[in-house]
Write a protein that holds these residues in place. Structure first.
Motif, PDB file in Angstrom:
ATOM      1  N   GLY A 386     -16.604 -33.015  -7.154  1.00  0.00           N
ATOM      2  CA  GLY A 386     -15.163 -33.090  -7.359  1.00  0.00           C
ATOM      3  C   GLY A 386     -14.823 -33.269  -8.824  1.00  0.00           C
ATOM      4  N   ILE A 387     -13.609 -33.776  -9.096  1.00  0.00           N
ATOM      5  CA  ILE A 387     -13.123 -33.932 -10.467  1.00  0.00           C
ATOM      6  C   ILE A 387     -13.943 -34.982 -11.203  1.00  0.00           C
ATOM      7  CG2 ILE A 387     -11.161 -34.672 -11.878  1.00  0.00           C
ATOM      8  CD1 ILE A 387      -9.352 -33.607  -9.596  1.00  0.00           C
ATOM      9  N   GLN A 388     -14.441 -34.625 -12.362  1.00  0.00           N
ATOM     10  CA  GLN A 388     -15.237 -35.539 -13.188  1.00  0.00           C
ATOM     11  C   GLN A 388     -14.349 -36.142 -14.281  1.00  0.00           C
ATOM     12  OE1 GLN A 388     -18.712 -36.027 -12.230  1.00  0.00           O
ATOM     13  NE2 GLN A 388     -17.669 -35.023 -10.514  1.00  0.00           N
ATOM     14  N   GLU A 389     -13.600 -37.165 -13.898  1.00  0.00           N
ATOM     15  CA  GLU A 389     -12.646 -37.745 -14.853  1.00  0.00           C
ATOM     16  C   GLU A 389     -13.348 -38.414 -16.029  1.00  0.00           C
ATOM     17  OE1 GLU A 389      -8.950 -40.850 -15.217  1.00  0.00           O
ATOM     18  OE2 GLU A 389      -9.881 -40.597 -13.245  1.00  0.00           O
ATOM     19  N   TRP A 390     -14.603 -38.803 -15.865  1.00  0.00           N
ATOM     20  CA  TRP A 390     -15.340 -39.442 -16.964  1.00  0.00           C
ATOM     21  C   TRP A 390     -15.564 -38.488 -18.133  1.00  0.00           C
ATOM     22  CZ3 TRP A 390     -20.663 -38.185 -18.094  1.00  0.00           C
ATOM     23  CH2 TRP A 390     -21.232 -37.247 -17.246  1.00  0.00           C
ATOM     24  N   LEU A 391     -15.318 -37.191 -17.920  1.00  0.00           N
ATOM     25  CA  LEU A 391     -15.436 -36.216 -19.012  1.00  0.00           C
ATOM     26  C   LEU A 391     -14.084 -35.916 -19.663  1.00  0.00           C
ATOM     27  CD1 LEU A 391     -18.042 -33.797 -17.379  1.00  0.00           C
ATOM     28  CD2 LEU A 391     -18.439 -35.535 -19.139  1.00  0.00           C
ATOM     29  N   SER A 392     -13.077 -36.764 -19.408  1.00  0.00           N
ATOM     30  CA  SER A 392     -11.764 -36.615 -20.042  1.00  0.00           C
ATOM     31  C   SER A 392     -11.862 -36.592 -21.564  1.00  0.00           C
ATOM     32  CB  SER A 392     -10.841 -37.772 -19.631  1.00  0.00           C
ATOM     33  OG  SER A 392     -10.613 -37.775 -18.247  1.00  0.00           O
ATOM     34  N   PHE A 393     -12.873 -37.220 -22.106  1.00  0.00           N
ATOM     35  CA  PHE A 393     -13.139 -37.298 -23.544  1.00  0.00           C
ATOM     36  C   PHE A 393     -13.036 -35.934 -24.225  1.00  0.00           C
ATOM     37  CE2 PHE A 393     -16.480 -37.459 -26.950  1.00  0.00           C
ATOM     38  CZ  PHE A 393     -15.920 -38.459 -27.745  1.00  0.00           C
ATOM     39  N   TYR A 394     -13.316 -34.869 -23.494  1.00  0.00           N
ATOM     40  CA  TYR A 394     -13.405 -33.535 -24.088  1.00  0.00           C
ATOM     41  C   TYR A 394     -12.156 -32.673 -23.889  1.00  0.00           C
ATOM     42  CZ  TYR A 394     -18.330 -34.704 -24.446  1.00  0.00           C
ATOM     43  OH  TYR A 394     -19.519 -35.324 -24.756  1.00  0.00           O
ATOM     44  N   TRP A 395     -11.133 -33.215 -23.201  1.00  0.00           N
ATOM     45  CA  TRP A 395     -10.036 -32.347 -22.762  1.00  0.00           C
ATOM     46  C   TRP A 395      -8.675 -32.731 -23.312  1.00  0.00           C
ATOM     47  CZ3 TRP A 395     -12.340 -28.361 -21.124  1.00  0.00           C
ATOM     48  CH2 TRP A 395     -13.469 -28.430 -20.310  1.00  0.00           C
ATOM     49  N   LYS A 396      -7.848 -31.717 -23.582  1.00  0.00           N
ATOM     50  CA  LYS A 396      -6.444 -31.958 -23.906  1.00  0.00           C
ATOM     51  C   LYS A 396      -5.668 -32.402 -22.669  1.00  0.00           C
ATOM     52  CE  LYS A 396      -5.583 -28.623 -27.693  1.00  0.00           C
ATOM     53  NZ  LYS A 396      -6.761 -27.729 -27.658  1.00  0.00           N
ATOM     54  N   SER A 397      -5.975 -31.783 -21.540  1.00  0.00           N
ATOM     55  CA  SER A 397      -5.267 -32.074 -20.282  1.00  0.00           C
ATOM     56  C   SER A 397      -6.280 -32.441 -19.205  1.00  0.00           C
ATOM     57  CB  SER A 397      -4.458 -30.857 -19.830  1.00  0.00           C
ATOM     58  OG  SER A 397      -3.490 -30.509 -20.775  1.00  0.00           O
ATOM     59  N   PRO A 398      -6.794 -33.667 -19.226  1.00  0.00           N
ATOM     60  CA  PRO A 398      -7.836 -34.033 -18.254  1.00  0.00           C
ATOM     61  C   PRO A 398      -7.339 -33.934 -16.816  1.00  0.00           C
ATOM     62  CG  PRO A 398      -7.661 -35.670 -20.018  1.00  0.00           C
ATOM     63  CD  PRO A 398      -6.478 -34.768 -20.141  1.00  0.00           C
ATOM     64  N   MET A 399      -8.182 -33.374 -15.967  1.00  0.00           N
ATOM     65  CA  MET A 399      -7.865 -33.296 -14.546  1.00  0.00           C
ATOM     66  C   MET A 399      -8.026 -34.665 -13.895  1.00  0.00           C
ATOM     67  SD  MET A 399      -9.767 -29.732 -13.464  1.00  0.00           S
ATOM     68  CE  MET A 399      -9.426 -29.974 -11.713  1.00  0.00           C
ATOM     69  N   THR A 400      -7.123 -34.974 -12.984  1.00  0.00           N
ATOM     70  CA  THR A 400      -7.199 -36.206 -12.188  1.00  0.00           C
ATOM     71  C   THR A 400      -6.760 -35.881 -10.761  1.00  0.00           C
ATOM     72  OG1 THR A 400      -4.918 -36.800 -12.751  1.00  0.00           O
ATOM     73  CG2 THR A 400      -6.662 -37.731 -14.143  1.00  0.00           C
TER      74      THR A 400
END
Length: 439
Positions: A386-400
């Motif tokens: 599923g969604i890997q929110e722990w990789l938000s570090f790399y994104w402008k618009s992190p998926m949640t």
């Protein structure tokens, strides 16, 4: 997310194939960079997986192993590259055309790069209006195009002897679209593919094909792609990790560094004016208003999420936030961003900060592609789906997940990432409380 503590991660044995829809400036800079690093001709600067360390236990323990030694990550020598593009240029030709890396860096890799030739791409002019190319698939339906992609994937894996595959979208920004009924379930989406529904974009066809083939997928553009109920359902069904969207490279990276500082010190913010000039294929695509809209939405969400105006209306309740992008061919891949930031201090006195960032967009994006590929492969072997929110570090618009706001603060994102790695190893999470050092 299916995150479990102290999980047994399957070993990173054999070859890891990294598939790249879109083999332009970002993809070729990434590929050539990894090849250079493997030969000892360059250093993986900007890559957390290759250069980062992670603290374990107390500060007084002095235990900070390299991340690549702490968790099971694929080795650079085990990576194989492939992808699709609307232009038939091999990776060497595409890298020369992109103009990011100099000949002194590309020429030693020429023979190796020339062997990487893009597969024919899925493309629809309505979704990227400023580009056209000859290396494009023809099909009887969008489902037929997806099936052709799946056949490409099967052949690539077999030909290259890959044990595992990861896909990272490095293609162009598509026009802005919101989900419609065809995106509301996997059943409706598959029916839409068979009917060649207008609302199904090429990027969604790639995501569907990869997920159907059991491949974890990362969306490097602001396109409506993975973030629909239909493809989220498919990822759950296939027990696959997914992540996105839109690589956090230049101006937005600076915003996620600066805005947390303003909030931490309770400094007010009246306005943030951002403008960019850039050339290359990315700039040409974003010269179309509908493609720019996708990027604008991605960029504009960052500040509100970090500053929480609903909690701090006096400080952040009326911010004028403007984003502009202008196509300027002479700049090439070396994007230039200007930011004018109007902040407010004690007793309401105004101050200003000016930022002029002359960044190299693909140089900043290449290590992100590497880290995402390696971390997504790790996540899959660790049973995370599923969604890997722990990789938000790399994104402008992190998926949640629906109903959960994304975390944009770069420093909280990094803590989330490292604590996730600690958790999978069964180690103590770092809270930075510090009370244990004092009487």
């Amino acid at each position: 997310m299916a995150l479990k503590k102290g999980v047994d991660v399957k070993p990173a044995q054999g070859k890891l194939g990294i598939l790249l829809p879109g083999m332009g400036a970002v993809a070729t800079t990434f590929i050539a960079g990894v090849m250079s690093i493997r030969r000892g001709l360059g250093k993986p600067i900007g890559s957390l997986t290759q250069m980062g360390h992670i603290r374990l236990g107390k500060r007084t323990d002095n235990d900070s192993p390299a991340i690549r030694d702490y968790v099971s990550l694929a080795k650079l020598d085990d990576i194989v590259f492939g992808g699709w593009d609307i232009f038939p240029d091999n990776a060497y030709q595409a890298a020369v055309r992109a103009g990011v890396l100099e000949s002194k860096h590309l020429d030693p890799l020429k023979e190796e790069l020339e062997k990487i030739k893009p597969m024919t791409a899925v493309f629809e002019q309505a979704y990227v209006k400023k580009l056209t190319g000859p290396n494009v698939k023809k099909g009887t339906s969008k489902m037929n195009l997806a099936e052709q992609l799946m056949e490409d994937i099967k052949n690539f894996k077999s030909t290259n002897g890959c044990d595992r595959l990861i896909a990272v979208w490095c293609g162009s920004t598509e026009v802005y679209r919101k989900p419609t009924d065809v995106h509301m379930s996997l059943e409706k989406f598959e029916a839409g593919l068979k009917a060649s529904h207008d609302d199904i974009a090429p990027s969604q066809i790639y995501a569907y094909a990869c997920l159907k083939m059991g491949i974890p997928y990362a969306n490097g553009a602001p396109n409506l792609s993975l973030d629909t109920p239909a493809l989220l359902e498919l990822a759950r069904k296939q027990s696959l990790p997914i992540t996105g969207k839109d690589f956090k490279t230049g101006q937005t990276l600076m915003k996620t560094i600066l805005a947390p500082g303003f909030k931490a010190r309770m400094l007010g913010l009246e306005g943030w004016y951002s403008t960019n000039i850039l050339g290359n294929r990315d700039g040409e695509v974003l010269d179309d208003p509908e493609s720019f809209k996708s990027k604008e939405v991605s960029k504009l969400g960052v500040i509100d999420s970090i500053l929480q105006p609903e909690l701090y209306p006096e400080l952040y309740g009326n911010i004028s936030h403007v984003v502009r992008i202008n196509y300027y061919p002479p700049r090439g891949d070396n994007k230039e961003g200007w930011d004018n930031i109007d902040i407010v201090g004690w007793l309401g006195y105004p101050m200003q900060i000016k930022v002029n960032f002359l960044c190299r967009d693909s140089i900043l994006a290449a290590p992100i592609v590497l880290d995402l590929a390696l971390f997504m492969d790790f996540a899959h072997r660790a049973g995370m789906s599923g969604i890997q929110e722990w990789l938000s570090f790399y994104w402008k618009s992190p998926m949640t997940p629906e109903g959960l706001y994304p975390e944009h603060d770069l420093f909280i994102q990094l803590m989330k990432l490292k604590n996730t790695l600690r958790y999978t190893k069964g180690d103590e999470l770092i809270t930075h409380l510090g009370a244990e050092y004092y009487d």
